[in-house]
Scaffold this motif. Structure first.
Motif, PDB file in Angstrom:
ATOM      1  N   UNK A 166       0.836  -1.213   0.000  1.00 43.49           N
ATOM      2  CA  UNK A 166       0.000   0.000   0.000  1.00 43.49           C
ATOM      3  C   UNK A 166       0.866   1.255   0.000  1.00 43.49           C
ATOM      4  N   UNK A 167       1.988   1.213   0.718  1.00 43.86           N
ATOM      5  CA  UNK A 167       2.902   2.362   0.724  1.00 43.86           C
ATOM      6  C   UNK A 167       3.509   2.565  -0.659  1.00 43.86           C
ATOM      7  N   UNK A 168       3.898   1.471  -1.294  1.00 46.19           N
ATOM      8  CA  UNK A 168       4.481   1.552  -2.635  1.00 46.19           C
ATOM      9  C   UNK A 168       3.453   2.123  -3.611  1.00 46.19           C
ATOM     10  N   UNK A 169       2.209   1.677  -3.512  1.00 43.30           N
ATOM     11  CA  UNK A 169       1.161   2.168  -4.413  1.00 43.30           C
ATOM     12  C   UNK A 169       0.955   3.669  -4.224  1.00 43.30           C
ATOM     13  N   UNK A 170       0.988   4.121  -2.967  1.00 42.77           N
ATOM     14  CA  UNK A 170       0.818   5.552  -2.702  1.00 42.77           C
ATOM     15  C   UNK A 170       1.987   6.371  -3.261  1.00 42.77           C
ATOM     16  N   UNK A 171       3.199   5.850  -3.099  1.00 43.00           N
ATOM     17  CA  UNK A 171       4.367   6.564  -3.637  1.00 43.00           C
ATOM     18  C   UNK A 171       4.353   6.559  -5.161  1.00 43.00           C
ATOM     19  N   UNK A 172       3.904   5.461  -5.773  1.00 43.25           N
ATOM     20  CA  UNK A 172       3.790   5.394  -7.241  1.00 43.25           C
ATOM     21  C   UNK A 172       2.816   6.463  -7.740  1.00 43.25           C
ATOM     22  N   UNK A 197       4.869  13.748 -12.648  1.00 38.80           N
ATOM     23  CA  UNK A 197       5.466  13.398 -13.947  1.00 38.80           C
ATOM     24  C   UNK A 197       6.907  12.889 -13.792  1.00 38.80           C
ATOM     25  N   UNK A 198       7.089  11.937 -12.906  1.00 36.13           N
ATOM     26  CA  UNK A 198       8.384  11.307 -12.635  1.00 36.13           C
ATOM     27  C   UNK A 198       9.453  12.288 -12.159  1.00 36.13           C
ATOM     28  N   UNK A 199       9.046  13.406 -11.607  1.00 32.77           N
ATOM     29  CA  UNK A 199       9.982  14.353 -10.996  1.00 32.77           C
ATOM     30  C   UNK A 199       9.962  14.142  -9.485  1.00 32.77           C
ATOM     31  N   UNK A 200      11.053  14.470  -8.837  1.00 32.55           N
ATOM     32  CA  UNK A 200      11.150  14.301  -7.396  1.00 32.55           C
ATOM     33  C   UNK A 200      10.195  15.273  -6.696  1.00 32.55           C
ATOM     34  N   UNK A 201       9.325  14.764  -5.824  1.00 34.06           N
ATOM     35  CA  UNK A 201       8.438  15.667  -5.070  1.00 34.06           C
ATOM     36  C   UNK A 201       9.255  16.519  -4.093  1.00 34.06           C
ATOM     37  N   UNK A 226      15.441   5.735  -6.631  1.00 35.47           N
ATOM     38  CA  UNK A 226      15.623   4.435  -7.296  1.00 35.47           C
ATOM     39  C   UNK A 226      14.518   4.162  -8.308  1.00 35.47           C
ATOM     40  N   UNK A 227      13.305   4.535  -7.971  1.00 32.62           N
ATOM     41  CA  UNK A 227      12.180   4.298  -8.876  1.00 32.62           C
ATOM     42  C   UNK A 227      12.308   5.150 -10.138  1.00 32.62           C
ATOM     43  N   UNK A 228      12.691   6.419  -9.953  1.00 32.79           N
ATOM     44  CA  UNK A 228      12.876   7.295 -11.114  1.00 32.79           C
ATOM     45  C   UNK A 228      13.982   6.755 -12.017  1.00 32.79           C
TER      46      UNK A 228
END
Length: 152
Positions: A17-23, A30-34, A69-71
């Protein structure tokens, strides 16, 4: 995936659920760092969840690393996709039914016998290289490269 902690404790993992929220947040940006405030609020929210409360504190740096890492993974995946207009090269199956032609290599001519010390009278001394020096039995010279590192 990832290195186990050096203190012998269980490896930290974000739950699904945490991963889904971060995704979702990553896609919204737009794949930029928040901004930092969003990452800090996520870390606090995850630490206060029922599964983690009193057990594991999720730190800002862990959330930040996940986003980095995700970006990177998204960029690496998108760079592997062939771009339109580029050639899509695929290998063809090999056909071994054709025999391989063997081409013989030309053999070098044998070395001429060494010159004798006597020079022909027809050649002037000024055009003959090495006049006055004795000629060894090998008419060719060998060189050894000198090392620039140790001068040997």
């Amino acid at each position: 995936m990832g290195r186990p902690p050096s203190n012998g404790g269980p490896a930290f993992r974000f739950n699904p659920t945490e991963v889904a929220e971060m995704e979702t947040i990553l896609q919204e940006h737009q794949n930029q760092m928040p901004v930092r405030e969003i990452l800090v609020s996520l870390a606090d929210k995850f630490s206060e969840s029922a599964e983690r409360k009193g057990k594991i504190v999720v730190q800002f740096k862990q959330v930040w690393n996940w986003f980095q890492n995700r970006r990177y993974a998204i960029r690496a995946k998108s760079s592997k996709v062939p771009l339109p207009g580029k050639l899509n090269v695929t290998s063809l199956p090999r056909d071994d039914s054709n025999p391989v032609r063997t081409v013989s290599q030309p053999v070098a001519a044998p070395m001429p016998p060494p010159m004798s010390a006597s020079m022909p009278a027809a050649m002037p001394a000024s055009t003959v290289p090495g006049v006055g020096r004795p000629i060894s039995e090998h008419s060719y010279m060998e060189f050894e490269a000198k090392s620039s590192r140790d001068g040997a």
